[in-house]
Scaffold this active site. Structure first.
Site, mmCIF file in Angstrom:
data_model
loop_
_atom_site.group_PDB
_atom_site.id
_atom_site.type_symbol
_atom_site.label_atom_id
_atom_site.label_comp_id
_atom_site.label_asym_id
_atom_site.label_seq_id
_atom_site.Cartn_x
_atom_site.Cartn_y
_atom_site.Cartn_z
ATOM 1 N N GLY A 192 0.839 -1.197 0.000
ATOM 2 C CA GLY A 192 0.000 0.000 0.000
ATOM 3 C C GLY A 192 0.869 1.239 0.000
ATOM 4 O O GLY A 192 2.035 1.184 0.406
ATOM 5 N N GLN A 197 2.988 9.946 1.291
ATOM 6 C CA GLN A 197 4.340 9.372 1.331
ATOM 7 C C GLN A 197 5.205 9.787 0.140
ATOM 8 O O GLN A 197 6.419 9.672 0.191
ATOM 9 C CB GLN A 197 4.250 7.840 1.384
ATOM 10 N N HIS A 203 -4.164 1.707 7.567
ATOM 11 C CA HIS A 203 -2.797 2.250 7.679
ATOM 12 C C HIS A 203 -2.610 3.412 6.694
ATOM 13 O O HIS A 203 -2.108 4.477 7.061
ATOM 14 C CB HIS A 203 -1.811 1.102 7.402
HETATM 15 ZN ZN ZN Z 1 2.907 3.454 5.707
#
Ligand code: ZN
Length: 179
Positions: free
Chosen positions: A46, A51, A133
């Site tokens: 994922g 990010q 998450h």
């Molecule tokens: Zn992560």
């Protein structure tokens, strides 16, 4: 498609809260495709836009054993969380770090797909944990936030030491399956 650079903890940009996406246009689709390529190249299951330093509400994941069932979620919202479960997690932004976190075992999520159409999907087990998450990333939250301050400091020091070593040897550490 392009492989994108992944921000690593404790980069403060990982703390940014992502904003909703108004329209799923070609730029969003291209970003989703680049994120999938980056995720597969890093052997992750994922990846959240946060990010890769894009602070918009988009995440991708693929928990299939053959890595051939990509899921793109734009503006995801949890509409159901059921059955707490404790599971060990990792994160592409914290290479080599694993810790147990409590999540819901079963979820239902509402989102827009890669085509911009709204849909709902159920997920359980690894798929449910992965989506929770990644949704945390969109809030600027990391799985280490569920740990004690002491543990978080130890992890931070370890990552900083490893980063220095990597810089010295010019090597990148091997990564396991992480999100
Ligand atoms: Zn992560």
């Amino acid at each position: 498609m392009t492989t994108l650079a992944i921000l690593e903890y404790p980069d403060p940009r990982l703390r940014t809260k992502a904003v909703p996406i108004d329209a799923v246009d070609d730029a969003v689709r291209r970003l989703a495709d680049d994120m999938l390529e980056t995720m597969y190249a890093s052997r992750g299951i994922g990846l959240a836009a946060t990010q890769v330093d894009v602070h918009r509400r988009l995440l991708v994941c693929d928990v299939s054993p053959e890595h051939n069932r990509p899921v793109v979620l734009v503006n995801p919202e949890l509409v159901l969380r059921e059955a707490p479960a404790i599971c060990e997690e990792g994160c592409l932004s914290l290479p080599g770090i694993y810790a147990s976190v409590e999540r819901a075992q079963t979820i239902r999520v509402r989102a827009l797909g890669r085509d911009g159409a709204p849909f709902e999907m159920a997920a359980e087990g690894l798929g449910a944990i992965c989506i929770q998450h990644e949704m945390d990333h969109l809030e600027g939250r990391l799985f280490v936030d569920y740990l004690s301050e002491l543990k978080r400091q130890l992890i931070r020091r370890r990552l900083e030491k490893e980063r220095r070593q990597r810089a010295n040897t010019g090597e990148r550490s091997a990564r396991a399956t992480v999100t």
